[in-house]
Write an enzyme that holds these catalytic residues in place. Structure first.
Site, PDB file in Angstrom:
ATOM      1  N   TYR A  56     -34.767 100.180  16.362  1.00 20.51           N
ATOM      2  CA  TYR A  56     -33.620 101.139  16.516  1.00 20.51           C
ATOM      3  C   TYR A  56     -34.499 102.294  17.530  1.00 20.51           C
ATOM      4  O   TYR A  56     -35.095 102.842  17.369  1.00 20.51           O
ATOM      5  CB  TYR A  56     -33.183 101.683  15.205  1.00 20.51           C
ATOM      6  CG  TYR A  56     -32.024 102.723  15.255  1.00 20.51           C
ATOM      7  CD1 TYR A  56     -31.493 102.858  16.567  1.00 20.51           C
ATOM      8  CD2 TYR A  56     -31.719 103.546  14.055  1.00 20.51           C
ATOM      9  CE1 TYR A  56     -30.508 103.764  16.570  1.00 20.51           C
ATOM     10  CE2 TYR A  56     -30.781 104.644  14.298  1.00 20.51           C
ATOM     11  CZ  TYR A  56     -29.945 104.398  15.519  1.00 20.51           C
ATOM     12  OH  TYR A  56     -29.162 105.382  15.305  1.00 20.51           O
ATOM     13  N   LYS A 108     -31.478  97.623  18.273  1.00 24.55           N
ATOM     14  CA  LYS A 108     -30.114  98.389  18.655  1.00 24.55           C
ATOM     15  C   LYS A 108     -30.704  99.591  19.761  1.00 24.55           C
ATOM     16  O   LYS A 108     -31.669 100.388  19.377  1.00 24.55           O
ATOM     17  CB  LYS A 108     -29.776  99.267  17.577  1.00 24.55           C
ATOM     18  CG  LYS A 108     -28.739 100.213  17.770  1.00 24.55           C
ATOM     19  CD  LYS A 108     -28.285 101.130  16.471  1.00 24.55           C
ATOM     20  CE  LYS A 108     -27.424 102.049  16.744  1.00 24.55           C
ATOM     21  NZ  LYS A 108     -27.029 102.804  15.401  1.00 24.55           N
ATOM     22  N   THR A 129     -25.871 107.734  10.989  1.00 22.93           N
ATOM     23  CA  THR A 129     -24.342 108.261  10.828  1.00 22.93           C
ATOM     24  C   THR A 129     -24.430 108.297   9.024  1.00 22.93           C
ATOM     25  O   THR A 129     -23.332 108.983   8.813  1.00 22.93           O
ATOM     26  CB  THR A 129     -23.235 106.963  11.409  1.00 22.93           C
ATOM     27  OG1 THR A 129     -23.664 106.873  12.694  1.00 22.93           O
ATOM     28  CG2 THR A 129     -22.098 107.579  11.087  1.00 22.93           C
ATOM     29  N   ILE A 167     -23.702  98.294  17.173  1.00 23.89           N
ATOM     30  CA  ILE A 167     -23.742  98.866  15.828  1.00 23.89           C
ATOM     31  C   ILE A 167     -22.789 100.339  16.312  1.00 23.89           C
ATOM     32  O   ILE A 167     -23.602 101.143  16.625  1.00 23.89           O
ATOM     33  CB  ILE A 167     -25.104  98.927  15.549  1.00 23.89           C
ATOM     34  CG1 ILE A 167     -25.774  97.887  15.335  1.00 23.89           C
ATOM     35  CG2 ILE A 167     -25.114  99.973  14.207  1.00 23.89           C
ATOM     36  CD1 ILE A 167     -27.280  98.014  14.654  1.00 23.89           C
TER      37      ILE A 167
END
Length: 295
Positions: free
Chosen positions: A136, A164, A48, A206
């Site tokens: 991740y 995540k 992001t 998250i």
């Protein structure tokens, strides 16, 4: 368990001015907004945060500025996004004594290693940093999926503390939990399924949505942890159109536009190859923001 790796962690956007440079004034505003809103920690320079279009120098400046602005009031977690193990190690070493509280490390993209390669990639990074590391997994963006069995092997390495999971596959929660200790932290990377993810045993999210709805996401996480599921679902219901439509176009195109609309940043500048949100997306996203009571 590491206390700042639970609840609402925001996957922060990287604000930019009209010339495409990082906007320090807006960055300061965003970080203070999250401190005031109850966000548990800030993830800087993730997907992001447009890490793929930042230069190395900009990346280091962004992380350093974020640490300076936070002044220890909120933990800063740095994204590491590279498909080179050696480069990831260099980044991890650079920030070892910087004030960064941990790393969010994405699976290598494009070269798409097998499970053995993934294990040794993350193991090598962990051996070169004492900071907590979060795996991740976002296969839709990387073309690479770290399987629960590999996560379990990595969980035995002391500073690999969690994952995540942005697959949106709720079966993964139980599949991973069965293979790891209770101290290994599962965080959702998918806002739309995050409440269910936490109900199944995940410790937090998250979040992209938290960029514009920080108080709401923090409260949902608190309610779930408290066992107040009906209240959490009632609040989350207002955010469901936002969770969905923030991915109307590729992230972070919609969330940057939304941050501008609610007054958190001056410009919704993106870097090529990303371009501005289409008119159709703006209309849909505005309705979602209205439904959430954010404008």
């Amino acid at each position: 368990m590491i206390t700042y790796l639970k609840g609402s962690l925001v996957a922060l956007i990287t604000p930019m001015n009209e010339y495409g440079a990082i906007d320090q004034i807006s960055l300061n505003k965003l970080i203070n907004y999250h401190i005031e809103s109850g966000t548990t920690a800030i993830v800087i320079a993730g997907t992001t945060g447009e890490i793929s279009t930042l230069t190395h120098e900009e990346y280091y400046k962004l992380v350093t500025w974020s640490i300076e602005i936070s002044e220890g009031r909120i933990p800063i977690i740095s994204g590491i996004s590279t498909n080179s193990t050696n480069e990831a190690i260099l980044i991890a070493k650079r920030f070892n004594d910087s004030g960064v509280m941990g790393y969010l490390i994405v699976t290598p993209y494009f070269n798409c290693p097998n499970q053995k390669g993934l294990f040794y990639h993350f193991k090598a990074i962990a051996e070169n940093s004492d900071l907590p590391q979060i795996l991740y997994n976002v296969p839709i963006r990387t073309g690479c999926d770290i399987l629960p069995s590999t996560v379990a092997r990595l969980a035995n390495i002391k500073n690999i503390v969690g994952i995540k999971d942005a697959t949106g596959d709720l079966k993964r929660v139980n599949q991973i939990q069965e293979l790891v200790s209770d101290n290994f932290i599962l965080l959702s990377g998918d806002d739309e399924s995050a409440l269910d993810f936490m109900q199944l045993g995940g410790k937090g999210v998250i979040s992209v949505t938290a960029n514009v709805a920080a108080k709401e996401i923090a409260k949902i996480c608190t309610l779930v942890a408290r066992g107040s599921l009906a209240e959490a679902r009632c609040l989350n219901k207002k955010l469901i159109p936002l969770h969905r439509n923030l991915f109307y176009e590729t992230n972070p195109i919609p969330i940057k536009w939304a941050c501008k609309v609610v007054g958190l940043i001056e410009k919704d500048t993106l870097r090529l190859p990303m371009t501005s949100l289409k008119k159709s997306g703006r209309l849909i996203l505005k309705k979602a923001l209205l439904h959430a009571g954010l404008i």
